[in-house]
Design an enzyme around this catalytic site. Structure first.
Site, PDB file in Angstrom:
ATOM      1  CB  THR A  36      -0.865   0.183   1.166  1.00 20.79           C
ATOM      2  OG1 THR A  36      -0.008   0.488   2.571  1.00 20.79           O
ATOM      3  CG2 THR A  36      -1.549  -1.199   1.645  1.00 20.79           C
ATOM      4  CB  ALA A  82      -0.226  -6.860   6.917  1.00 13.88           C
ATOM      5  CB  THR A 125      -1.627  -1.099  18.952  1.00 12.49           C
ATOM      6  OG1 THR A 125      -1.499   0.320  19.377  1.00 12.49           O
ATOM      7  CG2 THR A 125      -3.148  -1.039  18.640  1.00 12.49           C
ATOM      8  CG  ASP A 126      -0.096   1.766  23.450  1.00 11.84           C
ATOM      9  OD1 ASP A 126      -0.401   1.987  22.214  1.00 11.84           O
ATOM     10  OD2 ASP A 126       0.682   2.545  23.998  1.00 11.84           O
ATOM     11  CD  GLU A 127      -3.497   4.171  18.862  1.00  7.21           C
ATOM     12  OE1 GLU A 127      -4.592   4.298  18.448  1.00  7.21           O
ATOM     13  OE2 GLU A 127      -2.405   4.909  18.243  1.00  7.21           O
ATOM     14  CE1 TYR A 153      -3.780   1.075  13.667  1.00  7.64           C
ATOM     15  CE2 TYR A 153      -3.656   1.954  15.676  1.00  7.64           C
ATOM     16  CZ  TYR A 153      -3.072   1.369  14.772  1.00  7.64           C
ATOM     17  OH  TYR A 153      -2.137   0.381  15.329  1.00  7.64           O
ATOM     18  CB  SER A 154      -7.797   2.025  18.806  1.00  5.10           C
ATOM     19  OG  SER A 154      -8.979   2.939  19.013  1.00  5.10           O
ATOM     20  CB  ALA A 155     -12.563   0.475  16.690  1.00  2.00           C
ATOM     21  CE  LYS A 157      -3.356  -3.493  15.222  1.00  3.18           C
ATOM     22  NZ  LYS A 157      -2.579  -4.440  14.259  1.00  3.18           N
ATOM     23  CB  VAL A 209       2.456  20.625  17.859  1.00  7.63           C
ATOM     24  CG1 VAL A 209       1.836  20.028  19.409  1.00  7.63           C
ATOM     25  CG2 VAL A 209       3.689  20.316  17.619  1.00  7.63           C
ATOM     26  CE1 TYR A 210      -1.953  16.972  13.599  1.00  9.76           C
ATOM     27  CE2 TYR A 210      -2.626  14.826  14.810  1.00  9.76           C
ATOM     28  CZ  TYR A 210      -2.220  15.553  13.526  1.00  9.76           C
ATOM     29  OH  TYR A 210      -2.211  14.860  12.434  1.00  9.76           O
ATOM     30  CG  ASP A 275      -6.336  18.016  19.787  1.00 11.97           C
ATOM     31  OD1 ASP A 275      -5.464  17.132  19.365  1.00 11.97           O
ATOM     32  OD2 ASP A 275      -6.606  17.955  21.061  1.00 11.97           O
ATOM     33  NE  ARG A 276      -4.530  11.766  15.606  1.00 12.22           N
ATOM     34  CZ  ARG A 276      -3.411  10.835  15.917  1.00 12.22           C
ATOM     35  NH1 ARG A 276      -3.138  10.085  16.948  1.00 12.22           N
ATOM     36  NH2 ARG A 276      -2.334  10.645  15.012  1.00 12.22           N
TER      37      ARG A 276
HETATM   38  P1  NAD Z   1       3.060   0.553   8.616  1.00 12.03           P
HETATM   39  O1  NAD Z   1       1.851   1.551   8.019  1.00 12.03           O
HETATM   40  O2  NAD Z   1       4.414   1.131   8.348  1.00 12.03           O
HETATM   41  O3  NAD Z   1       3.044  -0.887   7.672  1.00 12.03           O
HETATM   42  C1  NAD Z   1       1.935  -1.465   7.383  1.00 12.03           C
HETATM   43  C2  NAD Z   1       2.463  -2.815   6.201  1.00 12.03           C
HETATM   44  O4  NAD Z   1       1.185  -3.500   6.050  1.00 12.03           O
HETATM   45  C3  NAD Z   1       2.787  -1.792   4.962  1.00 12.03           C
HETATM   46  O5  NAD Z   1       4.047  -2.312   4.515  1.00 12.03           O
HETATM   47  C4  NAD Z   1       1.661  -1.922   4.031  1.00 12.03           C
HETATM   48  O6  NAD Z   1       1.965  -2.092   2.780  1.00 12.03           O
HETATM   49  C5  NAD Z   1       1.376  -3.500   4.721  1.00 12.03           C
HETATM   50  N1  NAD Z   1      -0.252  -3.638   4.488  1.00 12.03           N
HETATM   51  C6  NAD Z   1      -1.390  -2.981   4.624  1.00 12.03           C
HETATM   52  N2  NAD Z   1      -2.587  -3.461   4.270  1.00 12.03           N
HETATM   53  C7  NAD Z   1      -1.981  -4.675   3.741  1.00 12.03           C
HETATM   54  C8  NAD Z   1      -2.736  -5.765   3.299  1.00 12.03           C
HETATM   55  N3  NAD Z   1      -4.326  -5.753   3.014  1.00 12.03           N
HETATM   56  N4  NAD Z   1      -2.188  -6.883   2.698  1.00 12.03           N
HETATM   57  C9  NAD Z   1      -0.960  -7.209   3.386  1.00 12.03           C
HETATM   58  N5  NAD Z   1      -0.023  -6.104   3.521  1.00 12.03           N
HETATM   59  C10 NAD Z   1      -0.712  -4.845   3.906  1.00 12.03           C
HETATM   60  O7  NAD Z   1       2.783   0.056  10.038  1.00 12.03           O
HETATM   61  P2  NAD Z   1       3.891  -0.068  11.250  1.00 12.03           P
HETATM   62  O8  NAD Z   1       3.934   1.083  12.152  1.00 12.03           O
HETATM   63  O9  NAD Z   1       4.939  -0.800  10.896  1.00 12.03           O
HETATM   64  O10 NAD Z   1       2.855  -1.215  12.224  1.00 12.03           O
HETATM   65  C11 NAD Z   1       3.075  -2.523  11.946  1.00 12.03           C
HETATM   66  C12 NAD Z   1       1.891  -3.020  13.185  1.00 12.03           C
HETATM   67  O11 NAD Z   1       2.365  -2.720  14.127  1.00 12.03           O
HETATM   68  C13 NAD Z   1       0.559  -2.750  13.032  1.00 12.03           C
HETATM   69  O12 NAD Z   1      -0.265  -4.040  13.008  1.00 12.03           O
HETATM   70  C14 NAD Z   1       0.371  -1.835  13.964  1.00 12.03           C
HETATM   71  O13 NAD Z   1      -1.206  -1.676  14.257  1.00 12.03           O
HETATM   72  C15 NAD Z   1       1.171  -2.091  15.014  1.00 12.03           C
HETATM   73  N6  NAD Z   1       1.602  -1.264  16.081  1.00 12.03           N
HETATM   74  C16 NAD Z   1       2.265  -0.152  15.493  1.00 12.03           C
HETATM   75  C17 NAD Z   1       3.167   0.697  16.386  1.00 12.03           C
HETATM   76  C18 NAD Z   1       3.491   1.905  15.951  1.00 12.03           C
HETATM   77  O14 NAD Z   1       4.147   2.670  16.837  1.00 12.03           O
HETATM   78  N7  NAD Z   1       3.950   2.099  14.607  1.00 12.03           N
HETATM   79  C19 NAD Z   1       2.837   0.567  17.727  1.00 12.03           C
HETATM   80  C20 NAD Z   1       2.239  -0.578  18.142  1.00 12.03           C
HETATM   81  C21 NAD Z   1       1.621  -1.424  17.374  1.00 12.03           C
HETATM   82  O1  TDX Z   2       1.350  15.983  12.627  1.00 17.29           O
HETATM   83  C1  TDX Z   2       1.299  15.557  13.709  1.00 17.29           C
HETATM   84  N1  TDX Z   2       0.827  16.253  14.753  1.00 17.29           N
HETATM   85  C2  TDX Z   2       0.707  15.890  16.197  1.00 17.29           C
HETATM   86  O2  TDX Z   2       0.611  16.571  17.119  1.00 17.29           O
HETATM   87  C3  TDX Z   2       1.016  13.887  14.175  1.00 17.29           C
HETATM   88  C4  TDX Z   2       1.098  13.012  12.927  1.00 17.29           C
HETATM   89  C5  TDX Z   2       0.779  13.554  15.275  1.00 17.29           C
HETATM   90  N2  TDX Z   2       0.773  14.382  16.458  1.00 17.29           N
HETATM   91  C6  TDX Z   2       0.339  13.938  17.773  1.00 17.29           C
HETATM   92  C7  TDX Z   2      -0.635  12.810  17.759  1.00 17.29           C
HETATM   93  C8  TDX Z   2      -0.345  11.798  19.002  1.00 17.29           C
HETATM   94  O3  TDX Z   2      -0.752  12.167  20.215  1.00 17.29           O
HETATM   95  O4  TDX Z   2       1.700  12.918  18.025  1.00 17.29           O
HETATM   96  C9  TDX Z   2       1.152  11.813  18.573  1.00 17.29           C
HETATM   97  C10 TDX Z   2       1.811  10.479  18.016  1.00 17.29           C
HETATM   98  O5  TDX Z   2       0.945  10.378  16.788  1.00 17.29           O
HETATM   99  P1  TDX Z   2       1.115   9.421  15.721  1.00 17.29           P
HETATM  100  O6  TDX Z   2       2.479   9.387  15.504  1.00 17.29           O
HETATM  101  O7  TDX Z   2       0.178   9.540  14.984  1.00 17.29           O
HETATM  102  O8  TDX Z   2       1.136   8.043  16.603  1.00 17.29           O
HETATM  103  P2  TDX Z   2      -0.237   7.596  17.524  1.00 17.29           P
HETATM  104  O9  TDX Z   2      -1.588   8.230  17.254  1.00 17.29           O
HETATM  105  O10 TDX Z   2       0.075   7.637  18.955  1.00 17.29           O
HETATM  106  O11 TDX Z   2      -0.409   5.885  16.868  1.00 17.29           O
HETATM  107  C11 TDX Z   2       0.648   5.322  17.136  1.00 17.29           C
HETATM  108  O12 TDX Z   2       1.166   4.500  18.007  1.00 17.29           O
HETATM  109  C12 TDX Z   2       0.342   3.219  18.315  1.00 17.29           C
HETATM  110  C13 TDX Z   2       0.754   4.463  15.699  1.00 17.29           C
HETATM  111  O13 TDX Z   2       0.751   5.277  14.532  1.00 17.29           O
HETATM  112  C14 TDX Z   2      -0.219   3.423  15.826  1.00 17.29           C
HETATM  113  O14 TDX Z   2       0.075   2.399  14.479  1.00 17.29           O
HETATM  114  C15 TDX Z   2       0.181   2.397  16.926  1.00 17.29           C
HETATM  115  O15 TDX Z   2      -0.667   1.438  16.935  1.00 17.29           O
END
Ligand code: NAD
Ligand code: TDX
Length: 339
Positions: A36, A82, A125-127, A153-155, A157, A209-210, A275-276
């Site tokens: 993607t 994924a 995820t912790d979310e 998203y969190s719903a 997951k 910053v949100y 804010d988000r």
């Molecule tokens: P990311 O968005 O960087 O990567 C997701 C990958 O999944 C991409 O390579 C995308 O191409 C692939 N993908 C998406 N839809 C797909 C599908 N239908 N079939 C096959 N591949 C598909 O995400 P990330 O940050 O690396 O997160 C990975 C996992 O860890 C996720 O499940 C996320 O919920 C979880 N997670 C992330 C964080 C974080 O801080 N990033 C924290 C806790 C948990």
């Molecule tokens: O432009 C921004 N400004 C801002 O203030 C963005 C992108 C984020 N933020 C804030 C929102 C959050 O409080 O920063 C914090 C972190 O944001 P994200 O990087 O979007 O992460 P978060 O929403 O915490 O979710 C992440 O952690 C849990 C990952 O994206 C998820 O995939 C994971 O499950």
């Protein structure tokens, strides 16, 4: 062993493929990714030629494609990274989150049932626990904290986690789940807070910053997450959930100011934006279960991890500049244009 890693062209899955191919030359890592907008073959370039690594482009929600891969590869272990992973995108367009994160997970679970598996691991995820108030620093998420989600998203997951638990109980599928806090490190897509702020600061663009920037996240260096998952798939107990976190809570503003200071850029670049919607206030993981049962502790302190991360973005400009110049440019305009 044959280990299927889904989502390996993304941030954490990519780091996991690097880690596993390096640590276990005798195992074969089969990466499945749909590619993607978040999937990037550049992330896998350093390991593509390794004899113990294979890449297959496929959608985890495509039952026929996934069953065919299981038939051909006979995996012992599946680690499902994924997912659609960005909260802001889930607020704008929830449907694809339901398809990949819920239907995709159910297809992977069905494939494991049909073909047999030693272990299915769901990267959650912790979310899924919702958020904690800022004025109660004594509270943490444990594995017993009820699911209480805020964003689509969190719903999605959390729904996936419930499916995994249902398959573990009903079909006795040997499953584990990990719920990790926010990761940071190399190959992090520049839509998420830390890489977005690094990229914008390097381009002397505003840092959005949100709200007031007071939301708290518990940051963990990505390699520590990979080590924890490796431990869980080898030594964790089937049916169990493991929280993973670094006891490293920071407000968003603290994180942004750290990035600016390390890059020698002015705090005047900080811009407060709307804010988000439904923005979670604080995440904080209690990782004592994985520490006690599997001996895991984070190895990289934040000060060291953030420096390594910034250095990586400085040394790998092409990786993130290619992303910013592509589809992501349109997304950025849509998301921040009217904010
Ligand atoms: P990311 O968005 O960087 O990567 C997701 C990958 O999944 C991409 O390579 C995308 O191409 C692939 N993908 C998406 N839809 C797909 C599908 N239908 N079939 C096959 N591949 C598909 O995400 P990330 O940050 O690396 O997160 C990975 C996992 O860890 C996720 O499940 C996320 O919920 C979880 N997670 C992330 C964080 C974080 O801080 N990033 C924290 C806790 C948990
Ligand atoms: O432009 C921004 N400004 C801002 O203030 C963005 C992108 C984020 N933020 C804030 C929102 C959050 O409080 O920063 C914090 C972190 O944001 P994200 O990087 O979007 O992460 P978060 O929403 O915490 O979710 C992440 O952690 C849990 C990952 O994206 C998820 O995939 C994971 O499950």
């Amino acid at each position: 062993m044959n280990i299927i890693v889904t989502g390996g062209a993304g941030f954490i899955g990519g780091n996991f493929c690097h880690y596993m191919t390096g640590k276990y030359p005798e195992d074969t890592i089969i990466c499945i990714d749909k590619l993607t907008y978040a999937g990037n073959m550049e992330t896998l370039a350093p390991i593509m030629e390794k004899p113990n690594f294979r890449f297959i482009r496929a959608d985890i929600a495509d039952r026929d494609a996934i069953y065919k891969i299981f038939e051909e590869e006979a995996p012992d272990i599946v680690v499902n990274f994924a997912a659609e992973s960005h909260v802001d995108r889930s607020i704008t367009d929830p449907e694809v989150f339901l398809r990949t994160n819920i239907i995709g997970t159910s297809v992977m679970l069905d494939a494991c049932r049909k073909y047999g598996i030693k272990r299915y691991h769901q990267v959650s995820t912790d979310e899924v626990y919702g958020d904690l108030p800022l004025d109660r620093p004594d509270l943490f998420f444990t594995e017993e904290t009820p699911i209480h989600t805020s964003s689509p998203y969190s719903a999605s997951k959390a729904s996936a986690d419930l499916l995994v638990q249902a398959y573990a109980r009903t079909y006795k599928l040997p499953c584990t789940i990990s719920r990790c806090s926010n990761n940071y490190g190399p190959y992090h897509f520049p839509e998420k807070l830390i890489p977005l702020m690094i990229a914008n600061a390097l381009n002397d663009k505003e840092l959005p910053v949100y709200g007031k920037g007071e939301n708290v996240r518990d940051w963990l260096y990505v390699e520590d997450h990979c080590i924890a998952i490796d431990l869980i798939i080898r030594k964790g107990t089937p049916g169990e959930v493991y929280n993973i976190g670094g006891h490293n809570e920071k407000t968003n503003l603290e994180v942004v100011k750290t990035v600016l200071a390390q890059l020698g850029k002015s705090e005047d670049l900080i811009t407060y934006v709307t804010d988000r919607p439904g923005h979670d206030m604080r995440y904080a993981i209690d990782p004592s279960k994985i520490h006690k049962e599997l001996g895991w502790l984070p190895a990289t302190p934040f000060e060291q991890g953030i420096k390594k991360t910034i250095d990586w973005y400085l040394e790998n400009r092409e990786w993130w500049e290619n992303i910013i110049s592509g589809e992501y440019a349109n997304y950025y305009e849509k998301m921040y244009g009217n904010r």
